[in-house]
Design a protein around this motif. Structure first.
Motif, PDB file in Angstrom:
ATOM      1  N   ILE A   1       0.865  -1.175   0.000  1.00 38.32           N
ATOM      2  CA  ILE A   1       0.000   0.000   0.000  1.00 38.32           C
ATOM      3  C   ILE A   1       0.904   1.228   0.000  1.00 38.32           C
ATOM      4  N   ALA A   2       0.550   2.217  -0.792  1.00 37.26           N
ATOM      5  CA  ALA A   2       1.342   3.443  -0.827  1.00 37.26           C
ATOM      6  C   ALA A   2       0.409   4.631  -0.951  1.00 37.26           C
ATOM      7  N   ASN A   3       0.782   5.709  -0.306  1.00 36.90           N
ATOM      8  CA  ASN A   3       0.033   6.959  -0.355  1.00 36.90           C
ATOM      9  C   ASN A   3       1.046   8.086  -0.567  1.00 36.90           C
ATOM     10  N   VAL A   4       0.965   8.737  -1.728  1.00 34.93           N
ATOM     11  CA  VAL A   4       1.919   9.781  -2.075  1.00 34.93           C
ATOM     12  C   VAL A   4       1.156  11.092  -2.244  1.00 34.93           C
ATOM     13  N   GLU A   5       1.667  12.153  -1.621  1.00 36.24           N
ATOM     14  CA  GLU A   5       0.996  13.449  -1.669  1.00 36.24           C
ATOM     15  C   GLU A   5       2.020  14.540  -1.966  1.00 36.24           C
ATOM     16  N   ALA A   6       1.622  15.498  -2.821  1.00 38.59           N
ATOM     17  CA  ALA A   6       2.492  16.623  -3.140  1.00 38.59           C
ATOM     18  C   ALA A   6       1.622  17.835  -3.421  1.00 38.59           C
ATOM     19  N   GLY A   7       2.118  19.008  -3.057  1.00 38.42           N
ATOM     20  CA  GLY A   7       1.332  20.210  -3.291  1.00 38.42           C
ATOM     21  C   GLY A   7       2.133  21.471  -3.074  1.00 38.42           C
ATOM     22  N   GLY A   8       1.566  22.576  -3.542  1.00 37.16           N
ATOM     23  CA  GLY A   8       2.167  23.886  -3.360  1.00 37.16           C
ATOM     24  C   GLY A   8       1.076  24.924  -3.229  1.00 37.16           C
TER      25      GLY A   8
ATOM     26  N   ARG B   1      -2.887   7.053  -4.647  1.00 35.42           N
ATOM     27  CA  ARG B   1      -3.008   5.840  -3.848  1.00 35.42           C
ATOM     28  C   ARG B   1      -2.645   4.634  -4.704  1.00 35.42           C
ATOM     29  N   PHE B   2      -1.828   3.755  -4.099  1.00 34.57           N
ATOM     30  CA  PHE B   2      -1.390   2.554  -4.800  1.00 34.57           C
ATOM     31  C   PHE B   2      -1.604   1.358  -3.896  1.00 34.57           C
ATOM     32  N   SER B   3      -2.127   0.277  -4.462  1.00 34.98           N
ATOM     33  CA  SER B   3      -2.373  -0.942  -3.690  1.00 34.98           C
ATOM     34  C   SER B   3      -2.117  -2.146  -4.570  1.00 34.98           C
ATOM     35  N   LYS B   4      -1.353  -3.091  -4.063  1.00 29.94           N
ATOM     36  CA  LYS B   4      -1.046  -4.309  -4.801  1.00 29.94           C
ATOM     37  C   LYS B   4      -1.224  -5.507  -3.888  1.00 29.94           C
ATOM     38  N   LYS B   5      -2.107  -6.415  -4.286  1.00 32.64           N
ATOM     39  CA  LYS B   5      -2.380  -7.601  -3.483  1.00 32.64           C
ATOM     40  C   LYS B   5      -1.493  -8.755  -3.937  1.00 32.64           C
ATOM     41  N   PRO B   6      -1.129  -9.634  -3.012  1.00 29.75           N
ATOM     42  CA  PRO B   6      -0.322 -10.796  -3.412  1.00 29.75           C
ATOM     43  C   PRO B   6      -1.160 -11.776  -4.221  1.00 29.75           C
ATOM     44  N   LYS B   7      -0.486 -12.544  -5.062  1.00 25.80           N
ATOM     45  CA  LYS B   7      -1.185 -13.555  -5.850  1.00 25.80           C
ATOM     46  C   LYS B   7      -1.657 -14.678  -4.935  1.00 25.80           C
TER      47      LYS B   7
END
Length: 1003
Positions: free
Chosen positions: A283-290, A996-1002
């Motif tokens: 699971i990943a959560n990436v945020e950027a802003g100005g 948002r990124f999510s990758k489940k195992p096989k």
């Protein structure tokens, strides 16, 4: 010197022999309790006594504990005897998930255990015949783990529409559970936004959490530590959408988990459980802003979960220095607006590895931080003094830089079911570099009568030559430039070992120990210029100083042993012995560089530069330099006794008594000015703890009464009669007559929850602190120079009383309208020692005048919320009344009010755009300064739009869009009134995007 060394060696040898004798004596006492001691009575026959069978149910593949599994005890012929369910509540009181079933006799024949759980194939386990020794009314036997295989999944394609109202919270035994999905949060919210909305929960700006007035010691993720005690990391970086529920309970210690019992050493924790889909995979959560005014934000949070491991990575870079969240009901006020412009850079890695059968656990983290801060603040202070007040004007510009590396680890190993070894190594290194420029002046008249503008007045003070105003009314004027360089290293390692001496886990030997080391290196350069404008004869006091504090370290060791003996399944006794040895060394040298021609008041020497070593060592200020070496040996003999019954009926009770007797021996060698000698101090302390909790209604209701007594020894340097006048405006003295402070703590809590209404929370609590021989820094104030001479005294009469009521409930049958209220009251009694003089009194032969100041405050925090399918409306109100009074001459009773109120709105607009907004009016009344009686209207808002297919969320935040916030605040206490101005940037607009990124195992 040789004679002293021999005496010291002889003394240490004597202490060692005494400590060894005491340790052997304690171990002998422990052994007298052991059941197989030679003189112990033979155990009476227990064949007619019942026997509890205790065990765990786990997933066959993952070995994850299964909660709610049904376990039935059967005879060999299949006749049911007893049944129970695995649970973390009631009898096991949030310890490991276990089941309890009872056989009729401890002389157990071969029996069967039938195990059933939703989603699993049932299983039958054979329990071999065994004769169990019963201690007390029942015996105890631990069964092997039951491993269940999952059933094949059945997919039901029929469509069923279910409408239900989500309950925000409920109680499950002694656990408070918050349902995260019941809280409507704005998109992009982190964990802190969720916790701030929970009824009865208070989240402070520094990450401290209180539930119904009780401090939460640890914030856990899925039952495990996450970045140790640094709550802010999880609060600021864990996305709220990943959370399933948040549980609050007393978590057992390592020994308590091993024994499946509540021992009284539990930790009050908040446990964040993730949704099932986020418990495996990446699971990943990436945020950027100005935004406007050069504001920027970037954040990364990545998490990988398996059934037996976890690794998390986070990074944070921003210059917001702001805790506000649009559309959330919080206790934020303009006074809490952060000061300065701060750039934060932080990154960290957290890991966890567990063996399937929980035989070992390796957990740890490492955090790297780099922060820069530029701060400018001005203060206008009115000092309440006897006869006539004084006024202070102050300004400080600071540039602070901090870099740190920290790692903490938690290692646990269970080689067998009867043995546990736990270790916690830690390491921290921190470097700080600070540069400050300070301007201040003390006046005997109000300078605003002459110059009303604060900036103009500060500019006047900062001029090298005193102006006409300063010469008329200023008692002193100070200009000081300072450069600090500090390095700090800390290394710790604690271990704990426990072993069950009997198979029934009713007798446990424990051994613990640790080593702790801390080293600091500090250098401070300052160019200090003090003058007395109203005095014709007083000369300017210029000091070009170099402070050198190195080496400066402390090293301590501790070792302890204990024996826990259970008389039956609810009562135990635990004698223990612990010894701690500590050595401190501090070498502090102050050099007066102004005594050199190239560094005096007329030179242009750069701050932070040094002459040759030989030159500056000749300028040492012996009056204010010191050398200190201190040793401490603490022996603690203690006895614990407890009765803990957690069966879920109206007979449940918990009694805990802790009786430690502590012997402290101090020895300090000290050199400063004309003093060169040794100081000894011995102190016996008795610090008991008493806890009584009576529970009923399946532990939903209880009364909890607690009493603590604590003692401490003041810093030994305060006993030395020497004068420290490195700062001429703040001179400190010692006092050989100080006594050891003592604190009595009384706590009372009633929790009135109900099994019939699990979504209603009601709690009343009160705390009382009584301080005896409290350390007070009494002082004399010289009205002519503005200088203070401080001396420590032991005083009686200080006390604090705190009380609160927390209540949360739905107000309608559909539970769409909810109420959350927190009522607080606090009363303090403070003893001050202060006298006004016209000449400096460096002897202070008599205690300054004693005065008693009473401070009390009452507050009410009220939140109402109504939910529509596409809209949530909230109404928030907060009022605080503060009163200060004293019988001191010329003290005017103060009565001030601070209150705010306003609505919050969360709405779904067309095209699935979400709006989160709040409007609050912050008001102040009752201040003598009319300018402090203000009304600030603050409007914040957020618009967000999610694109699920791309995993993106777009947001725009606006803070203080009406531009009403002021960077000016006023605080009042018994000593005076202070008006503070900070360099802040309260209003801005921020555009940011979240991926948002999510990758489940096989499978």
């Amino acid at each position: 010197m040789l004679t002293f060394a021999k005496e010291l060696k002889s003394e240490r040898k004597t202490r060692y022999m005494n400590n060894r004798f005491l340790l052997l004596l304690m171990l002998s006492c422990m052994m007298t309790l052991h059941p197989f001691h030679a003189t112990a009575k033979k155990p009476e026959k227990s064949k007619d006594k019942p026997c509890m069978v205790i065990g765990q149910v786990k997933d066959y593949l993952t070995h994850v504990l299964i909660d709610g599994a049904k376990v039935t005890l059967l005879t060999k012929d299949g006749v049911p005897v007893d049944s129970g369910r695995t649970s973390k509540n009631q009898s096991s009181s949030n310890l490991m998930t276990v089941y309890w079933v009872t056989a009729k006799t401890c002389d157990m024949p071969e029996m069967l255990l039938r195990v059933e759980a939703d989603g699993y194939e049932p299983a039958v386990i054979t329990l071999p015949a065994k004769k169990v020794h019963a201690r007390g009314d029942t015996g105890a036997r631990f069964a092997e783990d039951a491993l269940l295989k999952r059933k094949p999944k059945v997919v039901n394609l029929k469509g069923v529409e279910v409408k239900a109202t989500k309950i925000k919270f409920f109680h499950k035994g002694d656990t408070l559970v918050f349902n995260a999905d019941a809280f409507q949060l704005s998109q992009g919210s982190m964990l802190d936004g969720l916790i701030r909305q929970m009824p009865g929960v208070e989240l402070k700006d520094d990450g401290r959490i209180y539930v119904n007035g009780k401090y939460v010691e640890s914030l856990l993720l899925n039952g495990e530590d996450f970045f140790s005690k640094d709550h802010k990391i999880m609060l600021d970086n864990l996305p709220a959408y990943m959370v399933k529920n948040v549980k609050v309970y007393d978590k057992a210690s390592v020994l308590g988990e091993h024994l499946h019992k509540k021992l009284g050493d539990e930790t009050y924790v908040m446990d964040v459980s993730l949704k099932k889909e986020y418990n495996t995979g990446w699971i990943a959560n990436v945020e950027a802003g100005g935004g406007t005014h050069d504001r920027y934000l970037s954040r990364l949070f990545a998490l990988r979960f398996t059934n037996h491991s976890r690794v998390s990575l986070f990074g944070n870079l921003n210059n917001l220095n702001d805790e506000r969240r649009p559309g959330e009901a919080t206790n934020w006020t303009p006074d809490k607006m952060p000061s300065g412009e701060r750039t934060q850079r932080q990154a960290g890695l957290d890991w966890l590895i567990k063996q399937k059968d929980s035989k070992y656990k390796l957990a740890g983290n490492v955090i790297v931080s780099h922060n820069d801060e530029q701060a400018l603040n001005r203060q206008n202070t009115l000092n309440y003094l006897t006869g006539q007040n004084s006024w202070t004007r102050y300004q400080q510009q600071a540039n602070n830089h901090t870099f740190s590396v920290k790692t903490e680890n938690d290692w646990k190993w269970m080689p067998d079911k009867r043995t546990t070894l736990w270790m916690q190594p830690k390491f921290t290194w921190q470097r700080t570099r600070n540069r400050q420029a300070t301007i201040s002046a003390t006046f005997n008249e109000n300078p605003e009568n002459y110059i009303s503008d604060a900036t103009t007045l500060i500019d006047s003070i900062s001029r090298p030559q005193a102006g006409s105003l300063l010469r008329r009314i200023a008692a002193n004027r100070l200009l000081n430039g300072q450069l600090e360089k500090n390095d700090k290293l800390t290394a710790d390692n604690d271990f704990d070992f426990s072993h069950d001496l009997a198979e029934d886990m009713m007798t446990t030997l424990g051994i613990s120990g640790g080593i702790h080391y801390q080293s600091t290196k500090a250098k401070t350069f300052s160019q200090y210029r003090l003058d007395y404008p109203t005095s014709v004869t007083a000369a300017t006091d210029y000091r070009n100083r170099y402070d050198h504090s190195q080496p400066n370290y402390s090293l301590s060791y501790n070792f302890g042993t204990n024996l826990m003996y259970w008389f039956n399944d609810i009562m135990y006794i635990q004698p223990s012995y612990n010894i701690e040895l500590e050595h401190q060394h501090h070498d502090y040298a102050l050099y007066r560089l102004d005594r050199l021609a190239d560094y005096d008041a007329h030179s242009d020497a750069t701050l932070g530069t040094l002459p040759s070593t030989e030159a500056y060592e000749n300028t040492i200020d012996l009056q204010n330099s010191f050398w200190r070496s201190q040793n401490r040996v603490t022996n603690t003999f203690a006895l614990k006794w407890s009765i803990s019954r957690w069966h879920g009926d109206n007979k449940d009770i918990w009694v805990y008594v802790y009786l430690p007797l502590q012997l402290n021996n101090y020895h300090m060698d000290y050199r400063q000015a004309a003093y060169d000698g040794a100081y000894h101090r011995r102190a016996w302390f008795f610090n008991p703890t008493f806890i009584l909790r009576k529970m009923w209604d399946r532990q939903y209701k209880y009364i909890d009464v607690r009493y603590f007594l604590t003692h401490e020894v003041p810093d030994l340097a305060r006993f030395i009669d020497v004068r420290n006048d490195a700062d001429p405006l703040n001179v400190t003295l010692g006092n050989a007559g100080l006594r050891n402070p003592r604190t009595h703590i009384f706590e009372l809590q009633y929790q009135g929850n109900s099994t019939e209404k699990p979504d209603v929370a009601f709690s009343v609590w009160a705390h009382f602190y009584l301080y005896q021989n409290d350390l007070a820094m009494g002082y004399t104030y010289n009205r002519n120079t503005g200088a203070r001479v401080f001396k420590p005294y032991s005083v009686n009469g200080n006390s604090i009383f705190q009380a609160g009521v927390d209540y949360a409930t739905p107000l309608d049958k559909r539970k769409l309208l909810t109420l959350d209220t927190k009522t607080r009251f606090c009363a303090t009694r403070s003893v001050d020692l202060m006298s006004v003089v016209t000449t400096d009194d460096y002897a202070m032969a008599t205690m300054p005048d004693r005065s008693i100041v009473h401070n009390s405050y009452a507050s009410e925090d009220l939140k109402l919320e109504y939910k529509f399918p596409w809209l949530r409306l909230g109404l928030n109100g907060y009022v605080l009344f503060n009163r200060a009074s004293s019988d001191r001459e010329d003290f005017e009773t103060q009565r001030v009010w601070d209150f705010h109120y306003g609505p919050t709105v969360k709405a779904t607009l067309p095209w699935q755009v979400e709006l989160s907004t709040d409007l609050s009016i912050y008001s102040r009344r009752g201040y003598d300064d009319r300018g402090a009686n203000t009304n600030d209207v603050v409007w914040n808002a957020r618009l967000s739009k999610s694109v699920p297919k791309l995993g993106l969320t777009f947001l725009v935040d606006g803070f203080d869009m009406l531009h009403q916030l002021s960077n000016r605040s006023v605080t009042m206490n018994a000593q005076g009134r202070t008006e503070v101005w900070h360099n802040v940037l309260p209003n801005y607009v921020l555009f940011h995007v979240i991926y948002r990124f999510s990758k489940k195992p096989k499978k």
